[in-house]
Write an enzyme that holds these catalytic residues in place. Structure first.
Site, PDB file in Angstrom:
ATOM      1  N   ARG A   1     -21.191   3.866   9.202  1.00 15.40           N
ATOM      2  CA  ARG A   1     -21.954   4.047  10.431  1.00 15.40           C
ATOM      3  C   ARG A   1     -22.451   5.476  10.511  1.00 15.40           C
ATOM      4  NH1 ARG A   1     -17.762   1.785  10.783  1.00 15.40           N
ATOM      5  NH2 ARG A   1     -16.548   3.279   9.617  1.00 15.40           N
TER       6      ARG A   1
ATOM      7  N   ALA B   1     -14.149   1.625   3.710  1.00 20.42           N
ATOM      8  CA  ALA B   1     -14.216   0.656   2.607  1.00 20.42           C
ATOM      9  C   ALA B   1     -14.925  -0.636   3.017  1.00 20.42           C
ATOM     10  CB  ALA B   1     -12.804   0.330   2.122  1.00 20.42           C
TER      11      ALA B   1
ATOM     12  N   ASN C   1       0.547   6.099   2.748  1.00 24.76           N
ATOM     13  CA  ASN C   1      -0.394   4.974   2.758  1.00 24.76           C
ATOM     14  C   ASN C   1       0.389   3.678   2.898  1.00 24.76           C
ATOM     15  OD1 ASN C   1      -2.326   6.937   1.782  1.00 24.76           O
ATOM     16  ND2 ASN C   1      -3.534   5.180   1.094  1.00 24.76           N
TER      17      ASN C   1
ATOM     18  N   GLY D   1     -10.528   1.559  13.910  1.00 25.72           N
ATOM     19  CA  GLY D   1     -10.954   0.183  14.190  1.00 25.72           C
ATOM     20  C   GLY D   1      -9.791  -0.781  14.358  1.00 25.72           C
TER      21      GLY D   1
ATOM     22  N   THR E   1      -8.741  -0.542   7.152  1.00 23.81           N
ATOM     23  CA  THR E   1      -8.416  -1.244   5.905  1.00 23.81           C
ATOM     24  C   THR E   1      -7.026  -0.824   5.449  1.00 23.81           C
ATOM     25  OG1 THR E   1     -10.728  -1.373   5.273  1.00 23.81           O
ATOM     26  CG2 THR E   1      -9.135  -1.505   3.478  1.00 23.81           C
TER      27      THR E   1
ATOM     28  N   HIS F   1     -12.552  13.815   4.001  1.00 25.28           N
ATOM     29  CA  HIS F   1     -11.674  12.659   3.859  1.00 25.28           C
ATOM     30  C   HIS F   1     -11.557  12.025   5.236  1.00 25.28           C
ATOM     31  CE1 HIS F   1      -7.522  10.732   3.002  1.00 25.28           C
ATOM     32  NE2 HIS F   1      -8.505   9.885   2.780  1.00 25.28           N
ATOM     33  N   ASP F   2     -11.974  10.800   5.380  1.00 26.58           N
ATOM     34  CA  ASP F   2     -12.067  10.166   6.706  1.00 26.58           C
ATOM     35  C   ASP F   2     -10.764  10.300   7.490  1.00 26.58           C
ATOM     36  OD1 ASP F   2     -12.004   6.688   5.455  1.00 26.58           O
ATOM     37  OD2 ASP F   2     -10.610   8.361   5.186  1.00 26.58           O
ATOM     38  N   THR F   3      -9.643  10.176   6.800  1.00 21.54           N
ATOM     39  CA  THR F   3      -8.367  10.280   7.514  1.00 21.54           C
ATOM     40  C   THR F   3      -8.157  11.682   8.083  1.00 21.54           C
ATOM     41  OG1 THR F   3      -7.540   8.703   5.889  1.00 21.54           O
ATOM     42  CG2 THR F   3      -5.906   9.722   7.325  1.00 21.54           C
TER      43      THR F   3
HETATM   44  C1  LIG Z   1      -7.573   4.906  -1.236  1.00 19.82           C
HETATM   45  C2  LIG Z   1      -7.707   5.100   0.223  1.00 19.82           C
HETATM   46  O1  LIG Z   1      -9.028   5.024   0.533  1.00 19.82           O
HETATM   47  C3  LIG Z   1      -7.170   6.418   0.686  1.00 19.82           C
HETATM   48  O2  LIG Z   1      -5.891   6.604   0.169  1.00 19.82           O
HETATM   49  C4  LIG Z   1      -7.078   6.494   2.182  1.00 19.82           C
HETATM   50  O3  LIG Z   1      -6.529   7.705   2.562  1.00 19.82           O
HETATM   51  C5  LIG Z   1      -8.391   6.409   2.806  1.00 19.82           C
HETATM   52  O4  LIG Z   1      -9.258   7.128   2.439  1.00 19.82           O
HETATM   53  C6  LIG Z   1      -8.566   5.459   3.919  1.00 19.82           C
HETATM   54  O5  LIG Z   1      -9.853   5.406   4.360  1.00 19.82           O
END
Ligand SMILES: C[C@H](O)[C@H](O)[C@@H](O)C(=O)CO
Length: 490
Positions: A18, A14, A301, A411, A264, A241-243
């Site tokens: 990179r 967000a 989250n 990070g 974030t 999905h990055d996670t």
């Molecule tokens: C909304 C968030 O981006 C999402 O829930 C979270 O899992 C994510 O993608 C963090 O980068």
């Protein structure tokens, strides 16, 4: 099969994006950052959006640089981004409008509207996903209820990472881990949930076919390869999905471990073989997001360093541009346990003047307010650490397994004060690293997809051999426990 293999990882969060060149050789992974760029919401017609065209052009620039840097031709390109957000393409294959940002206010009050059409418990039983107004489900419902012209013109809805891949290789798909974040996928079947689409009156025909991570989607199109100036490298569906990619990048040292992907957002959870969807996980608000290699990410989250990012931006607007390092240093010298906030209060979701909102929250809960920047950052970090403890105890309650070690990646590990607070508050050994767990997981999934690695265990072995890790031992936990008891009584 030559010993050395290289892959291109495109990783967008967000706050920043990179492009990394990952080279695997002799059981080690070497990551080289070839391109980094900023990211963030843009305002269009009074709504918060993503500047997709700029992001795509940055990604293309990065791929070109990576291909030039690589010894041979990279064996693949993998793209991962944050969850829930998507773009809409028309029957002409073009993007209809700039994708909305998940912090846009269009989803205010949308969950209640959904629950009037299908009960909260039924939605949870079907998807296993935590309730956040930012979920894709409520974004699409908001468009339906607003008779959105864009929705009416939509041929296909494509989630952010897969949308970038679509504009690279021309293939429409929905990668499983990313699709799972939408709260529109039936966790039992791994397919779009007919029940949810019918009950909420949403167009299931616009949803892309779901593919599993490790699927080779297709080569760069002729035009894209020519314009970038590189070979037609295959695009591979990774943990989009990055996670999900970050969790694959967790070193996973001995004992029963939990992870915290810190940036974030703070995503805290465990990797499990099968989704746990029951009254307890419902009450605790756990989510069962899809993982790579048929795993499930049981997590929550937590609002994360967004709170500090937004304070920093406000103080910058007020003329005081302090770095994260300077802010953390001030926090380390501030008064311990001055105040406490519920980091996940929905008042903190939208961007804008976070210090004022935090002080309002303190005042509303009968606590003193502060204009001291170090003090405010400290109480945010302490509040996050106490939320980590609460979440860890809930994980142990749901799984029945005590956690031995907490792995923090991403990070956010650069905030060493928060890492230490996490150990102190939870009373657990913390192992921090790697920072680039997401890009690592992205590359490792490509290596699995191209037959260079057998699976998750071998991938984590490589992470353990490739990156320096830092350990934090719990200190002063009794003081934190005392604070925690006051916190949980609130
Ligand atoms: C909304 C968030 O981006 C999402 O829930 C979270 O899992 C994510 O993608 C963090 O980068």
């Amino acid at each position: 099969m030559s010993e050395t293999a290289s892959y291109i990882a495109v990783d967008l969060g967000a706050e920043s994006g990179r492009v990394m060149l990952g080279t695997m050789a002799a059981g080690e992974l070497h990551l080289e950052e070839v391109h980094r760029f900023g990211n963030g919401p843009v305002e269009i017609e009074g709504s918060l959006r993503w500047d997709f065209d700029r992001l795509l052009s940055e990604v293309r620039t990065g791929i070109g640089l990576a291909a030039k840097t690589a010894a041979g031709t990279p064996l693949g390109i993998g793209v991962d981004t944050w969850g829930v957000d998507f773009g809409l393409i028309g029957d002409d294959g073009r993007l209809i409008e700039a994708p909305y940002h998940y912090r846009d206010s269009r989803t205010n009050g949308m969950m209640e509207k959904a629950f009037a059409l299908m009960s909260k418990r039924d939605i949870y039983q079907n998807t296993g996903i935590q309730f956040m107004q930012l979920n894709s489900l409520y974004q699409v419902l908001a468009m339906r209820l607003a008779d959105s012209a864009a929705l009416a013109r939509t041929g296909k809805l494509i989630f952010m990472a897969d949308l970038l891949s679509y504009f690279l290789c021309g293939q429409v798909f929905g990668e499983y881990t990313l699709a799972s974040t939408s709260q529109m996928m039936d966790m039992a079947t791994g397919r779009w949930s007919k029940a949810i689409f019918e009950k909420l009156g949403l167009p299931i025909e616009i949803m892309p076919e779901i593919v599993m991570p490790g699927t080779v989607v297709g080569p760069l199109t002729d035009d894209v390869a020519r314009e970038i100036g590189c070979p037609k490298i295959p695009v591979i569906a990774v943990g989009s999905h990055d996670t999900a990619s970050a969790v694959l990048g967790v070193p996973g040292t001995g004992g029963n471990w939990a992870y915290l992907s810190s940036g974030t957002w703070s995503l805290m959870g465990v990797e499990i073989p099968k989704a746990i969807i029951d009254d307890k996980t419902f009450e605790y608000g756990f989510t069962n997001e899809g993982g790579v290699q048929n795993t499930i990410r049981l997590l929550k989250n937590i609002m994360g360093l967004w709170l500090v990012q937004e304070c920093k931006r406000q103080w910058q607007r007020e003329g005081q541009d302090l770095s994260y390092g300077e802010l953390t240093d001030l926090a380390s010298k501030a008064e311990p346990f001055f105040g406490i906030i519920d980091c996940d209060c929905s008042d903190f979701l939208a961007p804008g003047d976070m210090p004022t909102r935090i002080n309002k929250h303190l005042a509303q809960t009968g606590q003193p307010t502060t204009d001291d920047k170090g003090q405010m950052v400290r109480l945010v970090l302490e509040s996050l650490a106490l939320k980590y403890r609460r979440t860890l105890e809930a994980i142990e309650d749901v799984t029945g397994d005590p956690i031995d070690v907490l792995h923090i990646v991403g990070g956010g590990i650069q905030n060493e004060l928060l890492c230490q607070f996490a150990a102190d508050a939870t009373g657990k050994r913390v192992v921090a690293g790697p920072i680039e767990a997401t890009a690592s997981g992205n590359v490792l999934m490509q290596a699995i997809a191209t037959g260079r690695l057998k699976g998750i265990d071998e991938a984590r072995e490589i992470v353990r051999h490739s990156f320096d890790l830092k350990e934090y031992r719990p200190q002063d936990t009794p003081a934190w426990t005392h604070r925690y008891e006051r916190f949980t009584k609130r």
